[in-house]
Write a protein that holds these residues in place. Structure first.
Motif, PDB file in Angstrom:
ATOM      1  N   SER A  99      -1.164  10.650   3.671  1.00 21.26           N
ATOM      2  CA  SER A  99      -1.787   9.509   4.338  1.00 21.26           C
ATOM      3  C   SER A  99      -1.466   8.231   3.584  1.00 21.26           C
ATOM      4  N   TYR A 100      -1.339   7.135   4.340  1.00 19.48           N
ATOM      5  CA  TYR A 100      -1.137   5.834   3.721  1.00 19.48           C
ATOM      6  C   TYR A 100      -2.373   4.963   3.913  1.00 19.48           C
ATOM      7  N   ASN A 101      -3.526   5.613   4.026  1.00 16.65           N
ATOM      8  CA  ASN A 101      -4.783   4.888   4.144  1.00 16.65           C
ATOM      9  C   ASN A 101      -5.158   4.311   2.779  1.00 16.65           C
ATOM     10  N   LEU A 102      -5.714   3.114   2.796  1.00 17.68           N
ATOM     11  CA  LEU A 102      -6.082   2.461   1.543  1.00 17.68           C
ATOM     12  C   LEU A 102      -7.098   3.276   0.753  1.00 17.68           C
ATOM     13  N   LYS A 103      -7.823   4.154   1.427  1.00 17.47           N
ATOM     14  CA  LYS A 103      -8.804   5.001   0.740  1.00 17.47           C
ATOM     15  C   LYS A 103      -8.141   5.907  -0.296  1.00 17.47           C
ATOM     16  N   GLU A 104      -6.848   6.154  -0.122  1.00 13.42           N
ATOM     17  CA  GLU A 104      -6.122   6.983  -1.087  1.00 13.42           C
ATOM     18  C   GLU A 104      -6.105   6.332  -2.476  1.00 13.42           C
ATOM     19  N   LEU A 105      -6.308   5.020  -2.513  1.00 14.19           N
ATOM     20  CA  LEU A 105      -6.281   4.301  -3.787  1.00 14.19           C
ATOM     21  C   LEU A 105      -7.682   3.965  -4.295  1.00 14.19           C
ATOM     22  N   GLU A 106      -8.697   4.556  -3.678  1.00 12.25           N
ATOM     23  CA  GLU A 106     -10.076   4.216  -4.027  1.00 12.25           C
ATOM     24  C   GLU A 106     -10.353   4.397  -5.519  1.00 12.25           C
ATOM     25  N   GLY A 107      -9.775   5.407  -6.125  1.00 12.37           N
ATOM     26  CA  GLY A 107     -10.000   5.646  -7.543  1.00 12.37           C
ATOM     27  C   GLY A 107      -9.447   4.556  -8.433  1.00 12.37           C
ATOM     28  N   ARG A 108      -8.625   3.679  -7.872  1.00 16.57           N
ATOM     29  CA  ARG A 108      -8.037   2.598  -8.654  1.00 16.57           C
ATOM     30  C   ARG A 108      -8.702   1.250  -8.398  1.00 16.57           C
ATOM     31  N   ARG A 109      -9.730   1.269  -7.571  1.00 14.57           N
ATOM     32  CA  ARG A 109     -10.467   0.026  -7.340  1.00 14.57           C
ATOM     33  C   ARG A 109     -11.151  -0.409  -8.645  1.00 14.57           C
ATOM     34  N   LEU A 110     -11.108  -1.698  -8.931  1.00 17.00           N
ATOM     35  CA  LEU A 110     -11.737  -2.191 -10.161  1.00 17.00           C
ATOM     36  C   LEU A 110     -13.248  -2.010 -10.102  1.00 17.00           C
ATOM     37  N   ARG A 111     -13.828  -1.604 -11.218  1.00 16.52           N
ATOM     38  CA  ARG A 111     -15.269  -1.366 -11.316  1.00 16.52           C
ATOM     39  C   ARG A 111     -15.899  -2.489 -12.153  1.00 16.52           C
ATOM     40  N   PRO A 112     -16.744  -3.301 -11.520  1.00 19.29           N
ATOM     41  CA  PRO A 112     -17.349  -4.436 -12.243  1.00 19.29           C
ATOM     42  C   PRO A 112     -18.260  -3.970 -13.377  1.00 19.29           C
ATOM     43  N   LEU A 113     -18.266  -4.757 -14.436  1.00 19.36           N
ATOM     44  CA  LEU A 113     -19.203  -4.528 -15.524  1.00 19.36           C
ATOM     45  C   LEU A 113     -20.595  -4.955 -15.071  1.00 19.36           C
ATOM     46  N   LYS A 114     -21.627  -4.309 -15.578  1.00 19.75           N
ATOM     47  CA  LYS A 114     -22.994  -4.674 -15.190  1.00 19.75           C
ATOM     48  C   LYS A 114     -23.341  -6.074 -15.656  1.00 19.75           C
ATOM     49  N   SER A 115     -22.815  -6.465 -16.789  1.00 19.56           N
ATOM     50  CA  SER A 115     -23.036  -7.824 -17.288  1.00 19.56           C
ATOM     51  C   SER A 115     -21.764  -8.299 -17.967  1.00 19.56           C
ATOM     52  N   SER A 116     -21.502  -9.579 -17.829  1.00 21.16           N
ATOM     53  CA  SER A 116     -20.284 -10.122 -18.420  1.00 21.16           C
ATOM     54  C   SER A 116     -20.560 -11.519 -18.946  1.00 21.16           C
ATOM     55  N   SER A 117     -20.087 -11.795 -20.158  1.00 17.91           N
ATOM     56  CA  SER A 117     -20.260 -13.119 -20.724  1.00 17.91           C
ATOM     57  C   SER A 117     -19.326 -14.097 -20.038  1.00 17.91           C
ATOM     58  N   LYS A 118     -19.678 -15.353 -20.084  1.00 17.96           N
ATOM     59  CA  LYS A 118     -18.858 -16.373 -19.444  1.00 17.96           C
ATOM     60  C   LYS A 118     -17.460 -16.369 -20.040  1.00 17.96           C
ATOM     61  N   GLY A 119     -16.476 -16.224 -19.168  1.00 16.21           N
ATOM     62  CA  GLY A 119     -15.095 -16.176 -19.614  1.00 16.21           C
ATOM     63  C   GLY A 119     -14.657 -14.808 -20.081  1.00 16.21           C
ATOM     64  N   LYS A 166       0.830  -1.211   0.000  1.00 15.54           N
ATOM     65  CA  LYS A 166       0.000   0.000   0.000  1.00 15.54           C
ATOM     66  C   LYS A 166       0.856   1.249   0.000  1.00 15.54           C
ATOM     67  N   ARG A 167       1.869   1.279   0.838  1.00 12.61           N
ATOM     68  CA  ARG A 167       2.763   2.443   0.886  1.00 12.61           C
ATOM     69  C   ARG A 167       3.468   2.635  -0.453  1.00 12.61           C
ATOM     70  N   TYR A 168       3.881   1.534  -1.041  1.00 16.80           N
ATOM     71  CA  TYR A 168       4.576   1.636  -2.326  1.00 16.80           C
ATOM     72  C   TYR A 168       3.660   2.222  -3.397  1.00 16.80           C
ATOM     73  N   PHE A 169       2.447   1.704  -3.488  1.00 10.98           N
ATOM     74  CA  PHE A 169       1.523   2.176  -4.526  1.00 10.98           C
ATOM     75  C   PHE A 169       1.074   3.612  -4.273  1.00 10.98           C
ATOM     76  N   ILE A 170       0.814   3.966  -3.026  1.00 11.18           N
ATOM     77  CA  ILE A 170       0.395   5.340  -2.734  1.00 11.18           C
ATOM     78  C   ILE A 170       1.533   6.311  -3.032  1.00 11.18           C
ATOM     79  N   THR A 171       2.745   5.944  -2.668  1.00  8.82           N
ATOM     80  CA  THR A 171       3.894   6.810  -2.931  1.00  8.82           C
ATOM     81  C   THR A 171       4.063   7.069  -4.420  1.00  8.82           C
TER      82      THR A 171
END
Length: 387
Positions: free
Chosen positions: A148-168, A135-140
């Motif tokens: 701050s080294y809170n994980l919330k600093e990386l919130e914008g990089r959290r993966l956003r699921p697709l509403k629908s996804s085909s198998k595979g 976490k410190r490495y990525f935030i830096t």
């Protein structure tokens, strides 16, 4: 010490400490040029142009590696093939056993993955398994100027699921197609013990009091009090003690504490307090959530699952594969490498003393709660007492 926890004193770690003196002497006398086996220090494993290390705020340094890093480099060269074979077997074991726990592989009940597309990486932080180091490495590198080294600093990089996804098909809208997914895991009991030890720090005691510490201590210790004891008085003393830690009252040393006040003896949670709290709360929290569910291994296919107990050598392998070989000096966590994290106690003593606080019901619950972690990641379960 029980076999189940021999992972805390890995032979590779002991060997690292034994050879340190001899390797240091070689470095001083003959010098040592340190690059990844078969890889120039500036080369990424994937060499296409879109996968090259970007010129952003990376803390890389072309200065020679420190003597300690060179010692690890030397051991890594000697053991690289064995390390690679071990990780390959682990990934095969995980993939072969997913069918035993995965009911709906495409269903995402939560998402705790973070993308760093510039590095072609996707990371799942398993708490108390070197997550702070990464976490410190990525935030830096990706949040310049952050205080701050809170994980919330990386919130914008959290993966956003697709509403629908085909198998595979892809599950996320913002993950690079060529990203390498990885995580670092640790024996479940070690994670819980680490959380308890960390919560004994005054800063953490204050920060986590309302989150879980107060409930854990009250709910586990109050029922054990004898009839006639002044529970309300004990609670008031507990609150005054924590106010003093926050600097809102007198110094801690001046807080009057009743001799029999079990709520403040100790004033931080023990392992049995934590386990009882999780059992009653029955809610997933990143601090103690099983790694398999937190990282959604049924839906998210990982390229590398690294064991904290096998650092530093598995870390070196991971950094080589991630194209971060020249960054390895930032991932030297000597506390985790050492078989003696406490100057006065060995790791085995810490585990043994912690286990003495747990009854068989609590031990059995841990084995059930973390069953899939034990299965997928090949950790030994906790043994029951003979009583």
């Amino acid at each position: 010490m029980m076999k189940a926890f021999c992972h805390l004193l890995k032979k590779s770690q002991v060997k690292l400490l034994v050879v340190m003196v001899f390797t240091m002497a070689s470095i001083v006398l003959f010098g040592f040029h340190s690059t990844a086996p078969g890889h120039p220090s500036s080369m990424r494993v994937v060499t296409s142009s879109q996968h090259l290390m970007p010129s952003i705020n990376v803390r890389s340094s072309m200065a020679p590696p420190s003597p300690y890093v060179q010692i690890i480099d030397n051991m890594y060269r000697e053991n690289r093939q064995k390390i690679e074979e071990g990780i390959t077997r682990r990934m095969q074991h995980i993939n072969e056993n997913l069918y035993r726990i995965c009911k709906d592989p495409t269903r995402l009940k939560s998402n705790n993955l973070y993308q760093f597309n510039e590095f072609n990486l996707t990371w799942c932080p398993v708490f108390k398994a070197s997550s702070s180091l990464w976490k410190r490495y990525f935030i830096t590198n990706f949040v310049p100027g952050s205080s701050s080294y809170n994980l919330k600093e990386l919130e914008g990089r959290r993966l956003r699921p697709l509403k629908s996804s085909s198998k595979g098909g892809p599950l996320y809208r913002n993950e690079g197609d060529s990203n390498i997914r990885f995580t670092v895991i640790r024996h479940p009991l070690s994670r819980l013990i680490s959380l308890v030890q960390n919560s004994a720090k005054e800063r953490e005691m204050v920060a986590l009091k309302r989150n879980w510490i107060e409930d854990a201590i009250f709910n586990n210790r109050i029922p054990r009090l004898s009839k006639g004891e002044d529970v309300e008085k004990y609670k008031r003393e507990f609150q005054r003690y924590y106010l003093s830690l926050e600097g809102r009252k007198r110094d801690v040393g001046n807080v009057e504490i009743s001799e029999n006040n079990v709520l403040l003896k100790p004033p931080y949670p023990r392992l049995d307090d934590l386990v009882s709290h999780i059992m009653k709360r029955n809610a997933e929290d990143g601090h103690w959530a099983p790694a398999w569910s937190w990282c959604q291994v049924c839906s998210n296919s990982f390229h590398y699952v690294i064991k904290l107990e096998e650092q530093p050598l598995e870390f070196w392998y991971l950094l080589e594969k991630l194209g971060l070989w020249h960054e390895r000096g930032n991932f030297v966590d000597k506390v985790n490498f050492s078989p003696k994290p406490d100057k006065n106690m060995s790791s085995s003593q810490i585990v043994e003393d912690s286990l003495k606080l747990l009854n068989n019901d609590q031990r059995s619950w841990i084995n059930r709660y973390f069953h899939n972690d034990f299965l997928l990641f090949q950790y030994d379960k906790i043994r029951m007492t003979e009583d």
